[in-house]
Motif scaffolding. Structure first.
Motif, short mmCIF file in Angstrom:
data_model
loop_
_atom_site.label_atom_id
_atom_site.label_comp_id
_atom_site.label_asym_id
_atom_site.label_seq_id
_atom_site.Cartn_x
_atom_site.Cartn_y
_atom_site.Cartn_z
N ARG A 33 112.67 35.27 102.03
CA ARG A 33 113.09 34.67 103.31
C ARG A 33 114.54 34.21 103.24
O ARG A 33 115.32 34.43 104.18
CB ARG A 33 112.20 33.47 103.66
CG ARG A 33 110.98 33.82 104.46
CD ARG A 33 110.31 32.58 105.04
NE ARG A 33 110.10 31.50 104.10
CZ ARG A 33 109.07 31.37 103.28
NH1 ARG A 33 108.11 32.27 103.29
NH2 ARG A 33 108.96 30.34 102.47
N GLU A 34 114.91 33.56 102.13
CA GLU A 34 116.29 33.07 101.97
C GLU A 34 117.31 34.20 102.08
O GLU A 34 118.42 34.00 102.54
CB GLU A 34 116.45 32.36 100.62
CG GLU A 34 115.76 31.02 100.54
CD GLU A 34 115.70 30.47 99.11
OE1 GLU A 34 116.19 31.14 98.17
OE2 GLU A 34 115.15 29.37 98.94
N GLN A 35 116.92 35.38 101.62
CA GLN A 35 117.84 36.52 101.63
C GLN A 35 117.59 37.47 102.81
O GLN A 35 118.12 38.57 102.85
CB GLN A 35 117.75 37.26 100.31
CG GLN A 35 118.21 36.40 99.15
CD GLN A 35 118.26 37.17 97.84
OE1 GLN A 35 118.50 38.37 97.83
NE2 GLN A 35 118.04 36.47 96.75
N ASN A 36 116.76 37.01 103.75
CA ASN A 36 116.44 37.81 104.94
C ASN A 36 115.93 39.21 104.60
O ASN A 36 116.33 40.19 105.25
CB ASN A 36 117.65 37.88 105.89
CG ASN A 36 118.00 36.53 106.47
OD1 ASN A 36 117.11 35.77 106.88
ND2 ASN A 36 119.27 36.21 106.47
N ILE A 37 115.10 39.28 103.59
CA ILE A 37 114.47 40.55 103.21
C ILE A 37 113.06 40.54 103.82
O ILE A 37 112.24 39.69 103.48
CB ILE A 37 114.40 40.72 101.68
CG1 ILE A 37 115.83 40.72 101.09
CG2 ILE A 37 113.66 42.00 101.32
CD1 ILE A 37 115.87 40.69 99.58
N ASP A 38 112.82 41.48 104.73
CA ASP A 38 111.56 41.51 105.47
C ASP A 38 110.47 42.26 104.69
O ASP A 38 110.10 43.38 105.04
CB ASP A 38 111.80 42.17 106.84
CG ASP A 38 110.55 42.15 107.71
OD1 ASP A 38 109.71 41.25 107.54
OD2 ASP A 38 110.42 43.05 108.57
N LEU A 39 110.02 41.62 103.63
CA LEU A 39 108.95 42.18 102.81
C LEU A 39 107.97 41.07 102.44
O LEU A 39 108.36 39.91 102.36
CB LEU A 39 109.49 42.79 101.51
CG LEU A 39 110.40 44.00 101.61
CD1 LEU A 39 110.91 44.38 100.23
CD2 LEU A 39 109.66 45.17 102.23
N THR A 40 106.73 41.46 102.17
CA THR A 40 105.76 40.51 101.64
C THR A 40 105.70 40.66 100.12
O THR A 40 106.21 41.63 99.56
CB THR A 40 104.35 40.77 102.22
OG1 THR A 40 103.91 42.07 101.76
CG2 THR A 40 104.36 40.71 103.74
N PHE A 41 105.04 39.71 99.49
CA PHE A 41 104.83 39.76 98.04
C PHE A 41 104.12 41.06 97.66
O PHE A 41 104.49 41.71 96.68
CB PHE A 41 104.00 38.54 97.62
CG PHE A 41 103.73 38.45 96.16
CD1 PHE A 41 104.70 38.00 95.29
CD2 PHE A 41 102.49 38.79 95.64
CE1 PHE A 41 104.46 37.90 93.92
CE2 PHE A 41 102.23 38.69 94.29
CZ PHE A 41 103.21 38.25 93.43
N GLU A 42 103.12 41.45 98.44
CA GLU A 42 102.36 42.66 98.13
C GLU A 42 103.22 43.92 98.27
O GLU A 42 103.09 44.85 97.48
CB GLU A 42 101.13 42.76 99.04
CG GLU A 42 100.04 41.76 98.73
CD GLU A 42 100.33 40.34 99.25
OE1 GLU A 42 101.28 40.16 100.05
OE2 GLU A 42 99.61 39.42 98.84
N MET A 43 104.10 43.93 99.27
CA MET A 43 105.02 45.07 99.42
C MET A 43 105.95 45.15 98.23
O MET A 43 106.23 46.24 97.72
CB MET A 43 105.83 44.94 100.71
CG MET A 43 105.04 45.14 101.97
SD MET A 43 106.13 44.85 103.39
CE MET A 43 104.97 44.94 104.71
N LEU A 111 118.20 44.68 95.30
CA LEU A 111 118.14 43.33 95.87
C LEU A 111 116.96 42.54 95.30
O LEU A 111 117.02 41.31 95.17
CB LEU A 111 118.01 43.39 97.40
CG LEU A 111 119.15 44.02 98.17
CD1 LEU A 111 118.79 44.13 99.65
CD2 LEU A 111 120.42 43.20 97.99
N LEU A 112 115.87 43.24 95.00
CA LEU A 112 114.66 42.58 94.52
C LEU A 112 114.72 42.22 93.04
O LEU A 112 114.13 41.22 92.62
CB LEU A 112 113.44 43.48 94.77
CG LEU A 112 113.14 43.82 96.23
CD1 LEU A 112 112.02 44.82 96.32
CD2 LEU A 112 112.84 42.57 97.03
N ALA A 113 115.45 43.01 92.26
CA ALA A 113 115.49 42.80 90.81
C ALA A 113 115.92 41.38 90.43
O ALA A 113 115.27 40.76 89.57
CB ALA A 113 116.39 43.84 90.15
#
Length: 149
Positions: A33-43, A111-113
């Protein structure tokens, strides 16, 4: 009748493992959310699995993440709508689809790493490698005991 100590401790362990998973999920979701990444934990789990394993089929993803195939279908549909994965027909079995990360999917792993790395660093703070190995082995034994039936 007195409950054996190992049962008492196993119940406590189950609670801690469940709470740990929730804490990890909340940590990751907060960072996303802080980085405005529209993904869920499961994704994120699916993307990380594809990033680590490469091109694999939906059932393999389900097995690796210990989720049912229907849940994975839903996640893949959402990731596909976001342009992060694509399904390609398996030349060896047309009923199967091989799942690929798209170029955008590969880019988002960059971005996720750092989020995953921060999670691992925070979670392992103050714990030795030997201790983590022992805890992991203990949890694997418990898991194996439950899967024998």
């Amino acid at each position: 009748m007195k409950t054996p100590d190992n049962i008492i401790h196993l119940k406590a362990l189950g609670t801690v493992v469940s709470n740990l998973r929730d804490a990890m999920r909340h940590f990751v979701q907060r960072r996303l959310r802080e980085q405005n990444i529209d993904l869920t934990f499961e994704m994120l789990q699916v993307i990380n699995t594809l990033s680590e394993k490469g091109e694999i089929n939906q059932q393999e993803i389900a097995n690796l993440l210990n989720k049912d195939k229907t849940s994975i279908t839903y996640l893949l549909d959402n990731l596909s709508k976001r342009g992060l994965v694509r399904r390609v027909e398996d030349p060896g079995d047309r009923r199967n689809k091989i799942i690929h990360l798209t170029e955008a999917g590969h880019k988002i792993t960059d971005l996720l790493a750092p989020i995953v790395e921060e999670l691992h660093e925070k979670a392992s703070k103050g714990l030795s490698v030997d201790y983590l190995k022992n805890v992991t082995k203990s949890l694997q034994v418990i898991q194996g005991n439950l899967e024998l039936e």
